[in-house]
Design a protein around this motif. Sequence first.
Motif, PDB file in Angstrom:
ATOM      1  N   GLN A  65       0.720  -1.257   0.036  1.00 25.67           N
ATOM      2  CA  GLN A  65       0.073   0.046   0.006  1.00 25.67           C
ATOM      3  C   GLN A  65       0.889   1.225   0.084  1.00 25.67           C
ATOM      4  O   GLN A  65       0.631   2.198  -0.649  1.00 25.67           O
ATOM      5  N   PHE A  66       1.820   1.272   1.132  1.00 28.87           N
ATOM      6  CA  PHE A  66       2.801   2.474   0.961  1.00 28.87           C
ATOM      7  C   PHE A  66       3.486   2.826  -0.172  1.00 28.87           C
ATOM      8  O   PHE A  66       3.696   3.870  -0.609  1.00 28.87           O
ATOM      9  N   TYR A  67       4.254   1.358  -0.795  1.00 26.16           N
ATOM     10  CA  TYR A  67       5.105   1.733  -1.761  1.00 26.16           C
ATOM     11  C   TYR A  67       4.299   2.133  -3.319  1.00 26.16           C
ATOM     12  O   TYR A  67       4.776   2.904  -3.917  1.00 26.16           O
ATOM     13  N   TYR A  68       3.197   1.419  -3.451  1.00 24.75           N
ATOM     14  CA  TYR A  68       2.433   1.651  -4.735  1.00 24.75           C
ATOM     15  C   TYR A  68       1.486   2.561  -4.654  1.00 24.75           C
ATOM     16  O   TYR A  68       1.141   3.019  -5.932  1.00 24.75           O
ATOM     17  N   ASN A  69       0.975   3.106  -3.672  1.00 27.58           N
ATOM     18  CA  ASN A  69      -0.122   3.743  -3.635  1.00 27.58           C
ATOM     19  C   ASN A  69      -0.101   5.227  -2.896  1.00 27.58           C
ATOM     20  O   ASN A  69      -0.852   5.376  -1.982  1.00 27.58           O
ATOM     21  N   ASN A  70       1.097   5.737  -3.398  1.00 29.52           N
ATOM     22  CA  ASN A  70       1.319   6.973  -2.626  1.00 29.52           C
ATOM     23  C   ASN A  70       1.395   8.093  -3.301  1.00 29.52           C
ATOM     24  O   ASN A  70       1.535   8.037  -4.764  1.00 29.52           O
ATOM     25  N   GLY A  71       0.719   9.298  -3.125  1.00 29.82           N
ATOM     26  CA  GLY A  71       0.447  10.400  -3.944  1.00 29.82           C
ATOM     27  C   GLY A  71      -0.582  10.061  -5.090  1.00 29.82           C
ATOM     28  O   GLY A  71      -1.516   9.615  -5.058  1.00 29.82           O
ATOM     29  N   ASP A  72      -0.061  10.472  -6.277  1.00 28.50           N
ATOM     30  CA  ASP A  72      -0.730  10.326  -7.579  1.00 28.50           C
ATOM     31  C   ASP A  72      -0.665   8.719  -8.161  1.00 28.50           C
ATOM     32  O   ASP A  72      -1.091   8.732  -9.250  1.00 28.50           O
TER      33      ASP A  72
END
Length: 100
Positions: A65-72
Amino acid sequence: MIKQILTADEVKEAIYVDADFSTDQANALSQSVTSYIKQITGYDWSADKEIEPLAKQCAKMLCLQFYYNNGDNYKPEYDMHVGATALLEHLKDIARSKKK
């Protein structure tokens, strides 16, 4: 080194990257996830002699979650919000029983 729920190699495996992925970056991600889980559950899972398997699974999901779904950079195939939230609730229950 600060004890974490996941090793750098476990993080690399969890986020599907090659072995040459930066160990420092993997450790930073593990530290963030370990801190997040501790804050949410009120328990330091990394301090246990044998780390709770559900804590490891939750940490792996949060790494994705943190690595792939950060920001845009949202990628729905790595959206682990519902599963991680469910595991965090289970971990809260386990933490309460450990504190008794």
